[in-house]
Design a protein around this motif. Structure first.
Motif, PDB file in Angstrom:
ATOM      1  N   LEU A   1       0.827  -1.208   0.000  1.00 43.10           N
ATOM      2  CA  LEU A   1       0.000   0.000   0.000  1.00 43.10           C
ATOM      3  C   LEU A   1       0.863   1.260   0.000  1.00 43.10           C
ATOM      4  CD1 LEU A   1      -3.068   0.484   0.019  1.00 43.10           C
ATOM      5  CD2 LEU A   1      -2.910   0.828   2.492  1.00 43.10           C
ATOM      6  N   LEU A   2       0.548   2.154  -0.932  1.00 43.77           N
ATOM      7  CA  LEU A   2       1.266   3.420  -1.062  1.00 43.77           C
ATOM      8  C   LEU A   2       0.437   4.598  -0.556  1.00 43.77           C
ATOM      9  CD1 LEU A   2       2.679   2.946  -4.698  1.00 43.77           C
ATOM     10  CD2 LEU A   2       3.885   2.559  -2.543  1.00 43.77           C
ATOM     11  N   GLU A   3      -0.864   4.545  -0.819  1.00 44.81           N
ATOM     12  CA  GLU A   3      -1.753   5.645  -0.432  1.00 44.81           C
ATOM     13  C   GLU A   3      -2.979   5.093   0.291  1.00 44.81           C
ATOM     14  OE1 GLU A   3      -2.778   8.294  -3.592  1.00 44.81           O
ATOM     15  OE2 GLU A   3      -0.762   8.272  -4.451  1.00 44.81           O
ATOM     16  N   LEU A   4      -3.344   5.752   1.389  1.00 48.83           N
ATOM     17  CA  LEU A   4      -4.505   5.334   2.177  1.00 48.83           C
ATOM     18  C   LEU A   4      -5.333   6.560   2.527  1.00 48.83           C
ATOM     19  CD1 LEU A   4      -6.150   3.302   3.794  1.00 48.83           C
ATOM     20  CD2 LEU A   4      -4.492   3.513   5.654  1.00 48.83           C
ATOM     21  N   ASP A   5      -6.570   6.582   2.036  1.00 49.46           N
ATOM     22  CA  ASP A   5      -7.467   7.715   2.270  1.00 49.46           C
ATOM     23  C   ASP A   5      -8.599   7.290   3.198  1.00 49.46           C
ATOM     24  OD1 ASP A   5      -9.097   9.916   2.230  1.00 49.46           O
ATOM     25  OD2 ASP A   5      -9.112  10.145   0.049  1.00 49.46           O
ATOM     26  N   LEU A   6      -8.584   7.830   4.405  1.00 52.89           N
ATOM     27  CA  LEU A   6      -9.614   7.550   5.413  1.00 52.89           C
ATOM     28  C   LEU A   6     -10.368   8.820   5.802  1.00 52.89           C
ATOM     29  CD1 LEU A   6      -7.388   5.227   7.587  1.00 52.89           C
ATOM     30  CD2 LEU A   6      -9.548   4.508   6.582  1.00 52.89           C
ATOM     31  N   SER A   7     -10.315   9.809   4.969  1.00 50.26           N
ATOM     32  CA  SER A   7     -10.942  11.095   5.277  1.00 50.26           C
ATOM     33  C   SER A   7     -12.467  11.004   5.263  1.00 50.26           C
ATOM     34  CB  SER A   7     -10.482  12.154   4.265  1.00 50.26           C
ATOM     35  OG  SER A   7     -10.907  11.812   2.957  1.00 50.26           O
ATOM     36  N   HIS A   8     -13.090  11.952   5.946  1.00 52.64           N
ATOM     37  CA  HIS A   8     -14.550  12.075   5.991  1.00 52.64           C
ATOM     38  C   HIS A   8     -15.222  10.786   6.482  1.00 52.64           C
ATOM     39  CE1 HIS A   8     -13.321  15.299   3.191  1.00 52.64           C
ATOM     40  NE2 HIS A   8     -14.330  15.959   3.739  1.00 52.64           N
ATOM     41  N   ASN A   9     -14.730  10.295   7.616  1.00 53.33           N
ATOM     42  CA  ASN A   9     -15.378   9.182   8.291  1.00 53.33           C
ATOM     43  C   ASN A   9     -15.839   9.657   9.667  1.00 53.33           C
ATOM     44  OD1 ASN A   9     -15.374   6.266   7.028  1.00 53.33           O
ATOM     45  ND2 ASN A   9     -13.483   7.240   6.295  1.00 53.33           N
ATOM     46  N   ALA A  10     -16.044   8.710  10.599  1.00 51.54           N
ATOM     47  CA  ALA A  10     -16.456   9.054  11.962  1.00 51.54           C
ATOM     48  C   ALA A  10     -15.437   8.515  12.957  1.00 51.54           C
ATOM     49  CB  ALA A  10     -17.837   8.485  12.240  1.00 51.54           C
ATOM     50  N   ILE A  11     -14.178   8.471  12.559  1.00 52.23           N
ATOM     51  CA  ILE A  11     -13.124   7.876  13.377  1.00 52.23           C
ATOM     52  C   ILE A  11     -12.872   8.712  14.630  1.00 52.23           C
ATOM     53  CG2 ILE A  11     -10.713   7.126  13.435  1.00 52.23           C
ATOM     54  CD1 ILE A  11     -10.902   6.776  10.373  1.00 52.23           C
ATOM     55  N   THR A  12     -13.052   8.074  15.790  1.00 53.25           N
ATOM     56  CA  THR A  12     -12.801   8.742  17.060  1.00 53.25           C
ATOM     57  C   THR A  12     -11.550   8.203  17.753  1.00 53.25           C
ATOM     58  OG1 THR A  12     -14.233   7.160  18.217  1.00 53.25           O
ATOM     59  CG2 THR A  12     -15.250   9.204  17.446  1.00 53.25           C
ATOM     60  N   SER A  13     -11.137   6.988  17.392  1.00 50.87           N
ATOM     61  CA  SER A  13      -9.955   6.401  18.023  1.00 50.87           C
ATOM     62  C   SER A  13      -9.195   5.514  17.046  1.00 50.87           C
ATOM     63  CB  SER A  13     -10.349   5.589  19.262  1.00 50.87           C
ATOM     64  OG  SER A  13     -11.162   4.483  18.901  1.00 50.87           O
ATOM     65  N   VAL A  14      -7.892   5.468  17.257  1.00 51.98           N
ATOM     66  CA  VAL A  14      -7.010   4.640  16.430  1.00 51.98           C
ATOM     67  C   VAL A  14      -6.136   3.825  17.380  1.00 51.98           C
ATOM     68  CG1 VAL A  14      -5.249   4.607  14.627  1.00 51.98           C
ATOM     69  CG2 VAL A  14      -6.961   6.436  14.660  1.00 51.98           C
ATOM     70  N   GLU A  15      -6.287   2.523  17.351  1.00 53.99           N
ATOM     71  CA  GLU A  15      -5.511   1.672  18.252  1.00 53.99           C
ATOM     72  C   GLU A  15      -4.039   1.667  17.855  1.00 53.99           C
ATOM     73  OE1 GLU A  15      -6.946  -2.266  18.668  1.00 53.99           O
ATOM     74  OE2 GLU A  15      -8.817  -1.686  19.639  1.00 53.99           O
ATOM     75  N   SER A  16      -3.184   1.539  18.838  1.00 57.42           N
ATOM     76  CA  SER A  16      -1.751   1.415  18.574  1.00 57.42           C
ATOM     77  C   SER A  16      -1.515   0.152  17.743  1.00 57.42           C
ATOM     78  CB  SER A  16      -0.979   1.330  19.897  1.00 57.42           C
ATOM     79  OG  SER A  16       0.394   1.216  19.657  1.00 57.42           O
ATOM     80  N   GLY A  17      -0.791   0.284  16.661  1.00 54.66           N
ATOM     81  CA  GLY A  17      -0.552  -0.859  15.779  1.00 54.66           C
ATOM     82  C   GLY A  17      -1.532  -0.952  14.625  1.00 54.66           C
ATOM     83  N   ALA A  18      -2.424   0.040  14.493  1.00 56.87           N
ATOM     84  CA  ALA A  18      -3.404   0.011  13.397  1.00 56.87           C
ATOM     85  C   ALA A  18      -2.727   0.060  12.032  1.00 56.87           C
ATOM     86  CB  ALA A  18      -4.381   1.174  13.534  1.00 56.87           C
ATOM     87  N   PHE A  19      -1.585   0.748  11.953  1.00 62.30           N
ATOM     88  CA  PHE A  19      -0.881   0.890  10.673  1.00 62.30           C
ATOM     89  C   PHE A  19       0.366   0.013  10.603  1.00 62.30           C
ATOM     90  CE2 PHE A  19      -2.921   5.039  11.616  1.00 62.30           C
ATOM     91  CZ  PHE A  19      -3.894   4.993  10.623  1.00 62.30           C
ATOM     92  N   ARG A  20       0.421  -0.972  11.486  1.00 64.54           N
ATOM     93  CA  ARG A  20       1.577  -1.869  11.493  1.00 64.54           C
ATOM     94  C   ARG A  20       1.675  -2.620  10.159  1.00 64.54           C
ATOM     95  NH1 ARG A  20       2.085  -5.200  16.780  1.00 64.54           N
ATOM     96  NH2 ARG A  20       0.048  -5.962  16.097  1.00 64.54           N
ATOM     97  N   GLY A  21       2.883  -2.678   9.625  1.00 60.96           N
ATOM     98  CA  GLY A  21       3.106  -3.350   8.351  1.00 60.96           C
ATOM     99  C   GLY A  21       3.133  -2.410   7.156  1.00 60.96           C
ATOM    100  N   LEU A  22       2.819  -1.121   7.400  1.00 64.19           N
ATOM    101  CA  LEU A  22       2.767  -0.157   6.288  1.00 64.19           C
ATOM    102  C   LEU A  22       3.984   0.758   6.248  1.00 64.19           C
ATOM    103  CD1 LEU A  22      -0.977   0.968   6.500  1.00 64.19           C
ATOM    104  CD2 LEU A  22       0.004  -0.903   5.171  1.00 64.19           C
TER     105      LEU A  22
END
Length: 245
Positions: free
Chosen positions: A76-97
């Protein structure tokens, strides 16, 4: 040839059926892309092709990002998560990127506070604008950790803060005059001093009480001895001295 075509078509249909409604793969500028924009998603899809280079999950209803949410997407090169309802991001959510990701968009969500460890080792340009951030030491440490996307820093605003005058201001403007972490350290030091003083006062109070109580007991015993007849008093005093010896 006809049989091969039918098998290929059946395979494509099965793959399409496996994708969430509103999601589809494509190829853009030679990069394998997976689009799930406006698909009413409430979580990150599980059946994303693992050779995806660009992933669009924008404009959905995703409330949080769990640990290892993208671990099966090593290219994965680009990740677009904009305009959602994200209130929290767990540690390790982007692990491997960490190796390949160069663009991460988390703008226009509901993020108030995120640990700096969430983005550890990421080299991607991160967009954190248009979230209801709480301006404090935690956010200050986060901003120092991530590499902000060009032009996005001005969109990181103080939606709340311990000091009312910071609300509504750009965070980078606020920290030009205020070191939140230094203020936090001073507050912590004062709290520790107050706690230590409290314990010290309790110990002193106990010692004073203990000494006074013993003095009172000694005084009462002395008065008792004085009230005894002379002979019995001498016997009691002798007994007391023997006990002490």
């Amino acid at each position: 040839l006809l049989l091969q075509s039918l098998l290929l078509l059946a395979s494509c249909l099965r793959s399409a059926a496996a994708f969430p409604k509103g999601c589809y793969p494509s190829e853009e500028e030679g990069l394998k892309t997976f689009r799930c924009s406006n698909a009413r998603l409430t979580e990150v899809p599980r059946d994303i092709p693992n050779d995806t280079n660009k992933l669009y999950l924008d404009s959905n209803r995703i409330p949080f990002l769990p640990r290892d949410a993208f671990r099966d997407l090593p290219l994965l090169l680009e990740l677009d998560l904009s305009h959602n309802a994200i209130t929290s991001v767990e540690s390790g959510a982007f692990r491997g990127l960490a190796e390949h990701l160069h663009s991460l968009d988390l703008s226009s969500n509901r993020l108030v506070s995120v640990s700096k460890d969430t983005f550890s080792n990421l080299k991607a340009k991160v967009n954190l604008s248009d979230n209801p951030w709480r301006c404090d030491c935690r956010l200050q440490e986060l901003i120092r950790t991530v590499d902000l996307a060009a032009g996005s820093s001005g969109g990181i605003m103080c939606d709340s803060s311990a000091q009312e005058e910071h609300v509504g201001k750009a965070f980078l403007q606020v920290i030009a005059d205020t070191d939140f972490c230094n203020v936090y350290k001073k507050t912590t030091d004062i709290a520790m001093l107050v706690t230590m003083f409290g314990w010290f006062a309790m110990v002193i109070s106990y010692l004073v009480y203990y000494v006074r109580q013993n003095q009172e007991d000694a005084r009462r015993h002395l008065e008792y001895l004085k009230s005894l007849p002379s002979k019995q008093r001498r016997s009691e005093e002798s007994s007391t001295i023997s006990t002490v010896v």
